[in-house]
Design a protein around this motif. Sequence first.
Motif, PDB file in Angstrom:
ATOM      1  N   ARG A 151     -21.483  -4.558 138.002  1.00 31.38           N
ATOM      2  CA  ARG A 151     -20.226  -5.179 137.579  1.00 31.38           C
ATOM      3  C   ARG A 151     -19.759  -6.232 138.566  1.00 31.38           C
ATOM      4  N   ASP A 152     -20.246  -6.156 139.789  1.00 31.74           N
ATOM      5  CA  ASP A 152     -19.870  -7.113 140.822  1.00 31.74           C
ATOM      6  C   ASP A 152     -20.991  -7.161 141.846  1.00 31.74           C
ATOM      7  N   ALA A 153     -21.020  -8.239 142.639  1.00 36.90           N
ATOM      8  CA  ALA A 153     -22.031  -8.393 143.683  1.00 36.90           C
ATOM      9  C   ALA A 153     -21.443  -9.262 144.784  1.00 36.90           C
ATOM     10  N   PRO A 154     -20.897  -8.666 145.843  1.00 41.80           N
ATOM     11  CA  PRO A 154     -20.296  -9.442 146.935  1.00 41.80           C
ATOM     12  C   PRO A 154     -21.295 -10.355 147.639  1.00 41.80           C
ATOM     13  N   HIS A 155     -22.567  -9.965 147.675  1.00 45.03           N
ATOM     14  CA  HIS A 155     -23.602 -10.751 148.341  1.00 45.03           C
ATOM     15  C   HIS A 155     -23.987 -11.930 147.442  1.00 45.03           C
ATOM     16  N   ALA A 156     -23.746 -13.164 147.918  1.00 47.71           N
ATOM     17  CA  ALA A 156     -23.894 -14.351 147.077  1.00 47.71           C
ATOM     18  C   ALA A 156     -25.293 -14.508 146.454  1.00 47.71           C
ATOM     19  N   TRP A 160     -25.998 -14.504 142.316  1.00 47.89           N
ATOM     20  CA  TRP A 160     -26.642 -15.556 141.542  1.00 47.89           C
ATOM     21  C   TRP A 160     -27.911 -15.059 140.861  1.00 47.89           C
ATOM     22  N   TYR A 161     -28.642 -14.202 141.522  1.00 49.32           N
ATOM     23  CA  TYR A 161     -29.825 -13.580 140.906  1.00 49.32           C
ATOM     24  C   TYR A 161     -29.435 -12.829 139.636  1.00 49.32           C
ATOM     25  N   LEU A 162     -28.344 -12.071 139.703  1.00 48.20           N
ATOM     26  CA  LEU A 162     -27.888 -11.309 138.546  1.00 48.20           C
ATOM     27  C   LEU A 162     -27.341 -12.230 137.464  1.00 48.20           C
ATOM     28  N   LYS A 163     -26.586 -13.245 137.862  1.00 50.27           N
ATOM     29  CA  LYS A 163     -26.033 -14.181 136.884  1.00 50.27           C
ATOM     30  C   LYS A 163     -27.139 -14.901 136.129  1.00 50.27           C
ATOM     31  N   LEU A 164     -28.111 -15.398 136.857  1.00 47.90           N
ATOM     32  CA  LEU A 164     -29.200 -16.130 136.220  1.00 47.90           C
ATOM     33  C   LEU A 164     -30.009 -15.242 135.283  1.00 47.90           C
ATOM     34  N   GLY A 165     -30.050 -13.956 135.578  1.00 47.50           N
ATOM     35  CA  GLY A 165     -30.765 -13.018 134.722  1.00 47.50           C
ATOM     36  C   GLY A 165     -29.920 -12.436 133.608  1.00 47.50           C
ATOM     37  N   GLY A 166     -28.640 -12.846 133.541  1.00 44.34           N
ATOM     38  CA  GLY A 166     -27.754 -12.338 132.504  1.00 44.34           C
ATOM     39  C   GLY A 166     -27.325 -10.904 132.719  1.00 44.34           C
ATOM     40  N   LEU A 167     -27.414 -10.432 133.958  1.00 43.92           N
ATOM     41  CA  LEU A 167     -27.134  -9.022 134.237  1.00 43.92           C
ATOM     42  C   LEU A 167     -25.770  -8.762 134.867  1.00 43.92           C
ATOM     43  N   LEU A 168     -25.119  -9.781 135.413  1.00 44.55           N
ATOM     44  CA  LEU A 168     -23.838  -9.525 136.057  1.00 44.55           C
ATOM     45  C   LEU A 168     -22.796  -9.197 134.983  1.00 44.55           C
ATOM     46  N   GLY A 169     -22.351  -7.936 134.987  1.00 42.13           N
ATOM     47  CA  GLY A 169     -21.412  -7.476 133.973  1.00 42.13           C
ATOM     48  C   GLY A 169     -22.068  -6.946 132.722  1.00 42.13           C
ATOM     49  N   ASN A 170     -23.388  -6.903 132.698  1.00 41.04           N
ATOM     50  CA  ASN A 170     -24.111  -6.420 131.519  1.00 41.04           C
ATOM     51  C   ASN A 170     -25.181  -5.404 131.918  1.00 41.04           C
ATOM     52  N   VAL A 171     -25.300  -4.345 131.155  1.00 42.67           N
ATOM     53  CA  VAL A 171     -26.360  -3.359 131.375  1.00 42.67           C
ATOM     54  C   VAL A 171     -27.674  -3.938 130.865  1.00 42.67           C
ATOM     55  N   GLY A 172     -28.718  -3.855 131.676  1.00 42.09           N
ATOM     56  CA  GLY A 172     -30.002  -4.382 131.215  1.00 42.09           C
ATOM     57  C   GLY A 172     -31.070  -4.326 132.284  1.00 42.09           C
ATOM     58  N   TRP A 173     -32.055  -5.185 132.118  1.00 44.29           N
ATOM     59  CA  TRP A 173     -33.208  -5.245 133.012  1.00 44.29           C
ATOM     60  C   TRP A 173     -33.550  -6.708 133.214  1.00 44.29           C
ATOM     61  N   HIS A 174     -33.640  -7.139 134.460  1.00 44.27           N
ATOM     62  CA  HIS A 174     -33.784  -8.558 134.775  1.00 44.27           C
ATOM     63  C   HIS A 174     -35.045  -9.153 134.122  1.00 44.27           C
ATOM     64  N   PRO A 175     -34.942 -10.348 133.534  1.00 41.97           N
ATOM     65  CA  PRO A 175     -36.110 -10.970 132.901  1.00 41.97           C
ATOM     66  C   PRO A 175     -37.319 -11.100 133.815  1.00 41.97           C
ATOM     67  N   LEU A 176     -37.099 -11.319 135.115  1.00 41.90           N
ATOM     68  CA  LEU A 176     -38.230 -11.433 136.035  1.00 41.90           C
ATOM     69  C   LEU A 176     -38.984 -10.120 136.187  1.00 41.90           C
ATOM     70  N   LEU A 177     -38.284  -9.004 135.956  1.00 39.02           N
ATOM     71  CA  LEU A 177     -38.896  -7.696 136.135  1.00 39.02           C
ATOM     72  C   LEU A 177     -39.496  -7.144 134.836  1.00 39.02           C
ATOM     73  N   ARG A 178     -39.296  -7.836 133.738  1.00 39.13           N
ATOM     74  CA  ARG A 178     -39.816  -7.345 132.457  1.00 39.13           C
ATOM     75  C   ARG A 178     -41.338  -7.384 132.399  1.00 39.13           C
ATOM     76  N   LEU A 179     -41.943  -8.109 133.352  1.00 39.67           N
ATOM     77  CA  LEU A 179     -43.401  -8.174 133.413  1.00 39.67           C
ATOM     78  C   LEU A 179     -44.032  -6.813 133.675  1.00 39.67           C
ATOM     79  N   VAL A 180     -43.249  -5.854 134.203  1.00 39.94           N
ATOM     80  CA  VAL A 180     -43.820  -4.528 134.476  1.00 39.94           C
ATOM     81  C   VAL A 180     -44.089  -3.765 133.179  1.00 39.94           C
ATOM     82  N   TYR A 181     -43.531  -4.236 132.078  1.00 45.73           N
ATOM     83  CA  TYR A 181     -43.800  -3.606 130.780  1.00 45.73           C
ATOM     84  C   TYR A 181     -45.034  -4.266 130.179  1.00 45.73           C
ATOM     85  N   VAL A 182     -46.184  -3.723 130.520  1.00 45.38           N
ATOM     86  CA  VAL A 182     -47.459  -4.354 130.165  1.00 45.38           C
ATOM     87  C   VAL A 182     -47.942  -3.964 128.767  1.00 45.38           C
TER      88      VAL A 182
END
Length: 226
Positions: A151-156, A160-182
């Motif tokens: 829901r928040d991330a004090p560390h800048a 930004w990593y979470l924002k770019l992945g659409g995860l800040l404030g949203n439940v989910g799994w970062h697009p960069l990490l979806r590669l583990v689902y082979v």
Amino acid sequence: MSHLIPVAEGIWCAAAPQTFIAFHIGTRMTVVRLSSGGLLLHSPVPITAELRAEIDALGAVKHIVCPNLFHHLYAGQASAAWPQALLHGPAKLHAKRRDLVFQAVLTEQPHADWAADFELLTIEGCLLGETVFYHRQTRTLIAADLVENFRDAPHAPTRWYLKLGGLLGNVGWHPLLRLVYVQRRKARACIDRLLQWPFERLVLAHGEVIERDAREQVRLGMSWLR
């Protein structure tokens, strides 16, 4: 200040700092009082003297669980603190961490001490090799890397990593990490099985505990998996 936070009847958690690459994602351990007696530690965090004292005040630690191939960093500390406890982990983790003494292989088949408390499910088709725990009595799902909930991330940089992945404030799994689902079809079938459990709460490793409507939030957060 207490390190253990009550989550539900007979369930507590303890959070700790943790970095992933350069990002501050934190981690969390779950402590469960088993109906058979004793405690189960899921995904250990660093065991300080204060945390150990709080856990010992709850009862005897009987089981320590590494739920996937990556949540094992502090298993050695936990085993040293409670040498009488059985250490559980996936078969591949036994080979990966030959320095640890595992007494049991973690599968979907519950240990006899857990059978009255949990239903288990292994997420196949994913390189994480995670087995998730559903606690029937409290309708609580316990997982490590199923989803994240920031829901928040004090560390800048982390923010930004979470924002770019659409995860800040949203439940989910970062697009960069979806590669583990082979094997996505196989993994999707497992997620669909998981969603048949009537869980209301989700204790996870990264981000905040989901206190209500967890099943629906997991359904939405994993909707990308096709």
